[in-house]
Design an enzyme around this catalytic site. Structure first.
Site, PDB file in Angstrom:
ATOM      1  N   LEU A   1     -36.075 -99.355  51.973  1.00 16.60           N
ATOM      2  CA  LEU A   1     -36.261-100.641  52.663  1.00 16.60           C
ATOM      3  C   LEU A   1     -36.433-100.446  54.162  1.00 16.60           C
ATOM      4  CD1 LEU A   1     -33.286-102.376  50.814  1.00 16.60           C
ATOM      5  CD2 LEU A   1     -35.699-102.681  50.274  1.00 16.60           C
ATOM      6  N   GLY A   2     -36.947 -99.315  54.581  1.00 19.00           N
ATOM      7  CA  GLY A   2     -37.148 -99.062  56.013  1.00 19.00           C
ATOM      8  C   GLY A   2     -35.831 -99.154  56.765  1.00 19.00           C
TER       9      GLY A   2
ATOM     10  N   GLU B   1     -52.836 -91.479  44.712  1.00 14.39           N
ATOM     11  CA  GLU B   1     -54.027 -91.256  45.550  1.00 14.39           C
ATOM     12  C   GLU B   1     -55.021 -90.319  44.870  1.00 14.39           C
ATOM     13  OE1 GLU B   1     -52.693 -90.046  49.476  1.00 14.39           O
ATOM     14  OE2 GLU B   1     -52.282 -92.121  50.025  1.00 14.39           O
TER      15      GLU B   1
ATOM     16  N   GLY C   1     -47.565 -87.925  63.654  1.00  8.74           N
ATOM     17  CA  GLY C   1     -48.274 -87.258  62.570  1.00  8.74           C
ATOM     18  C   GLY C   1     -47.580 -87.426  61.235  1.00  8.74           C
TER      19      GLY C   1
ATOM     20  N   ASP D   1     -42.711 -90.385  52.564  1.00 12.95           N
ATOM     21  CA  ASP D   1     -42.972 -89.103  51.887  1.00 12.95           C
ATOM     22  C   ASP D   1     -41.831 -88.121  52.159  1.00 12.95           C
ATOM     23  OD1 ASP D   1     -45.428 -90.156  51.090  1.00 12.95           O
ATOM     24  OD2 ASP D   1     -46.439 -89.423  52.883  1.00 12.95           O
TER      25      ASP D   1
ATOM     26  N   LYS E   1     -33.652-101.236  56.711  1.00  9.59           N
ATOM     27  CA  LYS E   1     -32.528-101.821  55.950  1.00  9.59           C
ATOM     28  C   LYS E   1     -31.871-100.819  54.995  1.00  9.59           C
ATOM     29  CE  LYS E   1     -34.779-105.567  54.605  1.00  9.59           C
ATOM     30  NZ  LYS E   1     -34.930-106.494  53.512  1.00  9.59           N
TER      31      LYS E   1
ATOM     32  N   LYS F   1     -50.383 -88.424  50.848  1.00  6.58           N
ATOM     33  CA  LYS F   1     -49.016 -88.572  50.316  1.00  6.58           C
ATOM     34  C   LYS F   1     -48.621 -87.347  49.503  1.00  6.58           C
ATOM     35  CE  LYS F   1     -49.316 -93.537  50.354  1.00  6.58           C
ATOM     36  NZ  LYS F   1     -48.783 -93.643  51.711  1.00  6.58           N
TER      37      LYS F   1
HETATM   38  O1  RIB Z   1     -47.845 -91.648  53.513  1.00  7.54           O
HETATM   39  C1  RIB Z   1     -48.641 -91.280  54.601  1.00  7.54           C
HETATM   40  C2  RIB Z   1     -49.975 -90.781  54.142  1.00  7.54           C
HETATM   41  O2  RIB Z   1     -50.678 -91.844  53.522  1.00  7.54           O
HETATM   42  C3  RIB Z   1     -50.886 -90.306  55.239  1.00  7.54           C
HETATM   43  O3  RIB Z   1     -50.712 -88.942  55.529  1.00  7.54           O
HETATM   44  C4  RIB Z   1     -52.277 -90.655  54.731  1.00  7.54           C
HETATM   45  O4  RIB Z   1     -53.080 -89.566  54.457  1.00  7.54           O
HETATM   46  C5  RIB Z   1     -52.046 -91.508  53.489  1.00  7.54           C
HETATM   47  O5  RIB Z   1     -52.238 -90.814  52.338  1.00  7.54           O
END
Ligand code: RIB
Length: 300
Positions: free
Chosen positions: A212-213, A136, A278, A243, A215, A39
């Site tokens: 909301l995707g 993360e 990807g 992201d 939505k 992310k």
């Molecule tokens: O948001 C997508 C990401 O979540 C992916 O690239 C994966 O690595 C996770 O971190």
């Protein structure tokens, strides 16, 4: 305006399947591809492709050197990415025929950040700079405390949501950017209006973006709430759509665009991302987003 993104860098192992594997089920995948992801990295690349000045801080292992290289190729500053003697973080991603995904994370090097690394990075940033975080990496509470003391504005994407988020001094966050799953986890509410209301009560000084995707998405400031519908496309892979949205939205807001325009830019950018496979590889350039904005009447 400089943006420091203290975040993950992952190697994504992406398996395409007819459907997401169910508990107890074994299925063969149709393909395996390896993509740059995380992310943190995805959001840095989205910000840079939108036109922001981004400094990525984080940690990779020797096997993740290509991630640092990719950041550099995209104009992201990499001097705060350290290399440790551990395996780079990775993600096992299932992508189903309908474009939906399911992700398992192995944190690896993303959890090798020391307090002294945080100190070393933050000593180069201060008032007027922006800090972007996802969930993360380790040291999240420490990073937020230190950045807030320096007067740095903090943007948090509380994703993936877990108990580490609850340990963070969230009252110091300037803007939360989250999807409805994280909205539910943050507030206990499913309904979008309720999520925004509870967020406003819990964090009255913060702004909130709720995606909301299909939505659409909301953006709530202290006095106004904006909404954009999603831009309809045929989804191939939804990885990094959030992201992409985050990067383009933050760039637009920092550039001084209206809430409505910033939401539209971000919605168009993420709609392009889901039509490609990807994570970071699917993020469009600003030119592509702009062209689509011009071409589509209801988004112009
Ligand atoms: O948001 C997508 C990401 O979540 C992916 O690239 C994966 O690595 C996770 O971190």
């Amino acid at each position: 305006m400089r943006i420091l993104n203290f975040g993950s860098l992952n190697i994504d192992y992406t398996y395409t399947l007819t459907h997401i594997v169910k508990p107890g089920e074994t299925i063969s995948s149709k393909s395996l591809q390896v993509f740059p992801g995380g992310k943190g990295l995805n959001q840095s690349i989205a910000l840079a492709r939108a036109g922001s000045e981004v400094y990525h801080a984080g940690c990779i292992g020797e096997d993740g050197k290509f991630l640092e290289q990719l950041c550099r190729e995209n104009g992201v500053h990499t001097k705060y990415i350290k290399t440790a003697n551990v395996r780079t973080g990775n993600a096992i991603i299932q992508v189903a025929d309908n474009g939906q995904n399911s992700i398992i994370l192995y944190p690896g090097s993303n959890r090798s950040i020391l307090k002294e690394d945080v100190d070393r990075v933050l000593e180069n940033f201060g008032e007027g700079d922006i800090l972007l975080l996802q969930n993360e990496i380790n040291q999240m509470p420490y990073i937020i405390e230190k950045a807030a003391l320096k007067g740095i504005k903090i943007f948090l994407n509380p994703s993936p949501y877990d108990s580490c988020i609850e340990d963070c001094p969230l009252e110091k966050v300037y803007m939360f950017i989250m999807n409805e799953v994280e909205g539910l986890q943050m507030t206990g509410k499913k309904d979008e209006k309720e999520i925004l209301k509870i967020m406003g009560e819990k964090y009255p000084r913060a702004e909130v973006v709720l995606t909301l995707g299909e939505k659409g998405a909301y953006y709530k400031t202290r006095c106004e709430t904006f909404y954009t519908p999603a831009f309809k496309v045929e989804a191939v892979d939804t990885t990094a759509a959030g992201d992409t949205f985050t990067g383009f939205f933050i760039h637009a807001i920092l550039e001084g665009q209206s809430g409505e325009k910033a939401l539209k830019n971000a919605a168009v950018a993420s709609s392009i991302a889901v039509t490609r496979k990807g994570a970071s590889s699917s993020i469009p350039s600003w030119e592509e987003v702009n062209k689509m904005l011009e071409n589509v009447h209801n988004y112009a």
